[in-house]
Design an enzyme around this catalytic site. Structure first.
Site, PDB file in Angstrom:
ATOM      1  CD  GLU A   1      49.019  40.433  31.204  1.00  0.00           C
ATOM      2  OE1 GLU A   1      49.910  41.154  30.743  1.00  0.00           O
ATOM      3  OE2 GLU A   1      48.105  39.945  30.512  1.00  0.00           O
ATOM      4  CG  ASP A   2      48.270  44.500  34.001  1.00  0.00           C
ATOM      5  OD1 ASP A   2      49.220  43.719  33.858  1.00  0.00           O
ATOM      6  OD2 ASP A   2      47.813  45.202  33.084  1.00  0.00           O
TER       7      ASP A   2
END
Length: 717
Positions: free
Chosen positions: A79-80
């Protein structure tokens, strides 16, 4: 403390239950995540890697397996940091990559609203949970650490995360039996939403605990002395009351703070199930038990696998709550499904039963997901289903079913099987016929009566409480509505085509496709459905099918779809009175078989049938048909409601005479009401069920023959 020291501390913790090779895999995942998150900071200013490491510590406290811990280290990488799932699969294997992907949010999709984004992400996580339940354990640990470190976030974001936690994640932890995680999430959520209330209750609890310390120690001493005298093994623990629990009892049960805190709570942990019952007898001989306050969750575990004996005693002028359970029950009470990994080596019966309960719950979630139209409806059903209180009812064969408090026989029917719920027509509770909407109580035996061809009643949605029942009923009604709208649309289109001297079978496939494309619908069935729902005019679609063109006049009429009138020279549509959801009878004129009737298309809702003299039929200056001429079928046996107005002289027992006259004429009174009366006259309103005009005439004749009746008429608005 340095990060290296923290990962070393985790290694020491893991060495108590994992071998060296698996610990090294967890360390490798840590170093990979550390590199991936290089330069990233949390809102507090700490290096981002401190968060995955803290999540891994929480899972290590639950003694989860090495793959879960690796996923905890890597859970924000996709996600990051932009590292794809394939890269994680290559480095750490598919199971770990699937866990990480299951926890990751759908960041690449643009959502219209935050609620839609939340719902879609939850739906994605549910699918991953169905494949591997560890996804939700990693997510709960992630949420727990985020809740512990909410402080630096902006006020609005704190409120949103805390609300989501109390609405979804704390109830899920409770549903999975993870009491310790659930209560911490609840208290943290409460403290974030209501900081002042949390502070005041916390101060009051600490003050009260200090002043009650002597009583607590004296009760504990007497309990320990009793166990020693009876030679029963057991350790006695005090039981803390949680702030959110205290607040909810004060708010919803209208109890004062002192009423709640004047109860002293203890937990006795022993060695075996047999010891639990022997200790129960010992404490009952020490203090008097309160009637109706004993619960045996060992013989009948809660839906989340929780087992314990609960009893409330009265002694030393106070109430004493005691829970008695084994060490294994204590672990399962605190850690729920996570305790499955603690007992994985011996596969104990309690652990396996708990696993089966969770599997059933996840399977139920998947069924709800399949039936929901969209993710927002799905999450609504899930929220409804996360009830903390259960009741236990029996099937006629003695099988126990757990249902949420407030459940009805319809919820029970759907809990057994979706097909039984859909075909349900009546029920017996403890062998007596009962209403389907009656709330069930623990210990009742429920029998469902089904009928072939039966369908769910839309009214059920007003009283069912389980998500499975609600989603199943909605699913069937949507399909039924679609089928009925297509059938009604086809009937209306055939009638309009007959006005042009054509049949539906005469229209070519290419012409049908051209009209479908012109109206911008997916299929011809969708076009028929739009006609049946009243969103399109059958006459205009028929004209397009015949001529292949649509005039500007037609377009104007389609846009102003409320214009009405009956075209001349058309054969009327036959109705039977049992057409279903999309053909309704107007409440204003209450038409019955034999009355001249017309159909009025109600945009989006199908056809409403009125008497042709009804004052509420829309006026129309446009000669093109929103009204449809109807005729009744000859063999109708259903009953229809009619309202009668009866004027009569006031006499003792005259209302009973009227009711008897209706019954003699084979009528059925739905409602009776005295509207006006003076010293001599009364006006009575009757709603009677009849099967046609002839039957109505017979009923009215019987009532008119009563000597006290001066006038009777049918009410039409």
């Amino acid at each position: 403390m340095s990060e290296e020291a923290t990962v070393d501390r985790l290694t020491d913790q893991l060495s108590k239950y994992l071998d060296t090779s698996r610990i090294n895999q967890v360390r490798r995942a840590y170093y990979y995540a550390e590199q991936a998150h290089e330069g990233q900071k949390r809102r507090s200013g700490e290096p981002y890697i401190t968060h995955p490491l803290a999540v891994a510590h929480i899972l290590a406290d639950l003694r989860l397996d090495h793959q879960s811990l690796m996923a905890a280290m890597l859970h924000d990488v996709i996600e990051d940091t932009g590292i794809p799932k394939d890269a994680l699969s290559e480095q750490f294997g598919d199971p770990v990559a699937d866990l990480v992907d299951g926890v990751s949010k759908l960041t690449q999709i643009e959502f219209r609203t935050r609620a839609e984004a939340q719902a879609e992400n939850f739906q994605k996580m549910t699918l991953a949970m169905a494949r591997d339940i560890r996804v939700i354990l990693v997510k709960l640990a992630d949420r727990l650490h985020n809740m512990r470190t909410l402080g630096p976030l902006p006020y609005e974001k704190r409120q949103r995360i805390a609300t989501e936690t109390l609405d979804i994640y704390a109830p899920i932890a409770n549903r999975l039996g993870m009491h310790s995680v659930c209560t911490e999430l609840e208290d943290l959520g409460f403290a974030s939403l209501y900081p002042m209330r949390s502070k005041y209750i916390s101060q009051a609890v600490n003050k009260l605990r200090g002043s009650h310390q002597e009583i607590i120690e004296e009760i504990r001493g007497r309990l320990e002395e009793k166990l020693t005298d009876k030679e029963l093994p057991g350790r006695i623990l005090g039981r803390e009351k949680h702030l959110n629990s205290i607040y909810n009892k004060m708010k919803f049960k209208q109890k004062s703070f002192h009423e709640i805190m004047d109860v002293y709570a203890f937990r006795i942990i022993t060695e075996s199930e047999d010891d639990c019952y022997r200790i129960l007898g010992a404490v009952h001989s020490l203090y008097k038990p309160l009637p109706g306050r004993f619960k045996d969750y060992i013989a009948m575990p809660k839906a989340n696998g929780y087992q314990s004996l609960h009893t409330t005693l009265f002694g030393m002028h106070v109430n004493i709550e005691i829970q008695i359970r084994t060490e294994e029950m204590e672990q399962i009470a605190n850690n729920g499904i996570a305790a499955h990994w603690m007992y994985k080596n011996d596969q104990s019966a309690v652990s396996l039963v708990n696993q089966n309960r969770v599997d059933r719950w996840v399977k139920g979630l998947m069924e709800m997901r399949e039936r929901a139209d969209d993710s927002l409806e799905f999450i609504e059903h899930v929220k409804v289903d996360l009830f903390p209180d259960e009741i236990y009812v029996f099937t006629p064969k003695g099988k126990i079913l757990e249902l949420p408090g407030g459940a009805t026989a319809v919820d029970f029917a759907y809990a057994i099987h979706t097909d039984i719920g859909n075909a349900c027509v009546a029920c017996r509770i403890n062998r007596n016929l009962a209403s389907l909407s009656q709330t069930l109580q623990s210990g009742q035996t429920v029998e469902i009566i089904t009928a072939p061809g039966a369908r769910p009643n839309p009214a059920w949605l007003s009283f069912v409480v389980t998500g499975k029942a609600r989603s199943s009923i909605r699913h069937v009604l949507k399909n039924q509505r679609k089928t009925e709208s297509v059938e009604l649309g086809k009937t209306l289109l055939k009638r309009s085509l007959s006005g042009f001297g054509r049949n539906l079978s005469d229209v070519s496939k290419s012409q049908t496709e051209a009209v479908v494309n012109h109206n911008q619908v997916a299929s011809f069935d969708d076009l028929l459905s739009e006609i049946g729902l009243g969103n399109r005019m059958a006459y205009l679609v028929a004209r397009q099918l015949v001529s292949g063109e649509e005039s500007e006049e037609d377009k104007a009429r389609q846009e102003n779809i409320s214009q009405t009138v009956v075209p001349s020279g058309r054969s009327p549509v036959t109705i039977r009175g049992t057409e279903g959801l999309l053909v309704r009878f107007a409440n204003c004129c209450k038409p019955i078989p034999g009355d001249p009737v017309v159909g009025v298309m109600d945009t989006g809702h199908g056809m409403v049938i009125h008497s042709d003299t009804c004052s509420r039929i829309p006026d129309g200056g446009d000669p093109q048909h929103r009204l449809t001429h109807l005729k009744w079928a000859k063999d109708i046996s259903d009953e229809f409601s009619v309202e009668l107005r009866v004027e009569l002289e006031r006499q003792r027992g005259v209302i009973a005479e009227v009711a008897n006259a209706v019954a003699v004429a084979d009528g059925n009174i739905e409602r009776i009401n005295v509207e006006e009366q003076n010293a001599h006259l009364s006006i009575v309103s009757l709603v009677v069920h009849v099967n046609g005009r002839r039957h109505l005439a017979r009923v009215m004749r019987r009532v008119r023959n009563i000597r006290a009746v001066t006038h009777i008429s049918r009410v039409r608005y």
